[in-house]
Design an enzyme around this catalytic site. Structure first.
Site, PDB file in Angstrom:
ATOM      1  N   HIS A 162      -5.712  -8.171  -2.722  1.00 33.33           N
ATOM      2  CA  HIS A 162      -6.808  -7.582  -3.504  1.00 33.33           C
ATOM      3  C   HIS A 162      -7.961  -8.567  -3.653  1.00 33.33           C
ATOM      4  CE1 HIS A 162      -3.201  -5.480  -5.358  1.00 33.33           C
ATOM      5  NE2 HIS A 162      -3.930  -4.470  -4.941  1.00 33.33           N
ATOM      6  N   GLY A 190      -7.901  -2.445   1.823  1.00 37.43           N
ATOM      7  CA  GLY A 190      -7.148  -3.314   2.720  1.00 37.43           C
ATOM      8  C   GLY A 190      -6.609  -2.541   3.914  1.00 37.43           C
ATOM      9  N   SER A 233       1.985  -5.453  -3.625  1.00 37.13           N
ATOM     10  CA  SER A 233       2.456  -5.477  -5.017  1.00 37.13           C
ATOM     11  C   SER A 233       3.948  -5.188  -5.086  1.00 37.13           C
ATOM     12  CB  SER A 233       1.708  -4.437  -5.847  1.00 37.13           C
ATOM     13  OG  SER A 233       0.324  -4.674  -5.770  1.00 37.13           O
TER      14      SER A 233
HETATM   15  O1  PAF Z   1      -4.293   1.141  -2.401  1.00 34.24           O
HETATM   16  C1  PAF Z   1      -4.225   1.368  -3.629  1.00 34.24           C
HETATM   17  O2  PAF Z   1      -4.005   0.467  -4.440  1.00 34.24           O
HETATM   18  C2  PAF Z   1      -4.380   2.793  -4.128  1.00 34.24           C
HETATM   19  O3  PAF Z   1      -3.807   3.693  -3.250  1.00 34.24           O
HETATM   20  C3  PAF Z   1      -5.833   3.173  -4.441  1.00 34.24           C
HETATM   21  C4  PAF Z   1      -6.697   3.149  -3.179  1.00 34.24           C
HETATM   22  C5  PAF Z   1      -6.402   2.221  -5.468  1.00 34.24           C
HETATM   23  C6  PAF Z   1      -5.889   4.592  -5.016  1.00 34.24           C
HETATM   24  O4  PAF Z   1      -5.144   4.709  -6.184  1.00 34.24           O
END
Ligand code: PAF
Length: 285
Positions: free
Chosen positions: A37, A147, A186
């Site tokens: 992230h 990503g 995660s």
């Molecule tokens: O990739 C993610 O974390 C989720 O699928 C997103 C794009 C934030 C949508 O909830």
């Protein structure tokens, strides 16, 4: 850094930024932030004046029996990391703020959502496309960073944004890996030490697929079988799929040429892990 919890405030803040000429970058997340992230934040920071991150564990994209309740949540830690990386505002709404009850409208991209992840999670991508469409509507014109780790999601979001004419440029960012090749996710926190040691087999399988192509393999089925063979040789991995697809249409070509994407998914105990790799098929002289 500002924390915003209502749709109205998020809209107002980003509209004001644009009025003074700022390029807005949006990083949609479900929290549980990791280096993957943060690499999206860094890319947004490099290209945009104002960086907004959304943190919202979206119930619509979890199927019955999936890990919605157990999904890792630590807003204070996420806010500290976002702040350290130069995020200007975090939009962290409640479920009630995001969804009227009941929500009757859904955004679907069936042609791209029925294979691979969609085969075992039939409602997942409708949940993703719906929340991302809402986030795009709330954020307004911006660049949005996703990503490549969730490659099918990226393809679906790109297509949805184009089909529905969102004023959003969807930017895909490279996978961030651990030193042994495991893609950051995660869900890696769910792995036991033994499963963690086994999990890099996914990346090795992708490398095997790439090597097969680079040494002349042009039969997609044979490349997929080579990847599947390596994953199934790992006793702690339960293979879900190994695929070779077109990176835009997700169609399965027979003969390989141009750009292709190799994708694998497998369960290691509880968590299901995904990985993928882009390959440019060498021209044969
Ligand atoms: O990739 C993610 O974390 C989720 O699928 C997103 C794009 C934030 C949508 O909830």
């Amino acid at each position: 850094m500002e924390l915003i919890t209502t749709i109205a405030d998020a809209r107002r803040r980003l509209d004001t930024a644009r009025t003074s000429g700022a390029q807005v970058g949006l990083v949609p997340t479900m929290g549980a932030l990791h280096d993957g992230h943060l690499s999206l934040v860094d890319a947004a920071r490099d290209a945009c004046d104002v960086v907004a991150m959304s943190i919202f564990v979206n119930p619509l994209q979890f199927g019955a029996g999936e890990d919605l309740d157990a999904y890792p949540r630590d807003l204070d830690r996420d806010l500290a990391l976002a702040d350290e990386h130069g995020v200007d505002l975090v939009f962290a709404p409640t479920v009630e703020e995001m969804y009227a009850s009941p929500t009757l409208t859904s955004v679907v991209v069936p042609e791209l959502a029925s294979t691979m992840e969609g085969a075992s999670r039939p409602t997942h991508f409708a949940g993703v496309a719906t929340v991302v469409a809402k986030l795009f509507n709330i954020a307004g014109p911006c660049r949005a960073y996703f990503g490549e780790k969730d490659f099918q999601q990226l393809v679906i979001v790109r297509r949805m944004a184009a089909d529905l004419s969102f004023p959003v440029e969807v930017v895909g960012c490279p996978i961030v890996r651990e030193p042994d090749g495991l893609a950051r996710s995660s869900r890696n926190v769910y792995l036991s030490p033994e499963e963690r040691a086994a999990a890099p087999v996914l990346h090795r399988a992708l490398e095997r697929g790439r090597d097969a192509i680079e040494s002349g393999g042009r039969d997609a089925g044979m490349v997929a079988a080579a990847m599947a063979g390596l994953v199934t040789s790992e006793p702690l991995a339960q293979l879900d799929y190994a695929e070779v697809v077109d990176p835009v249409t997700l169609a399965r070509p027979d003969r390989l040429e141009g750009e292709v994407r190799l994708l694998v998914a497998a369960r290691f105990g509880r968590p299901r892990l995904l990985d993928n790799l882009g390959v440019l098929v060498p021209e044969q002289g």
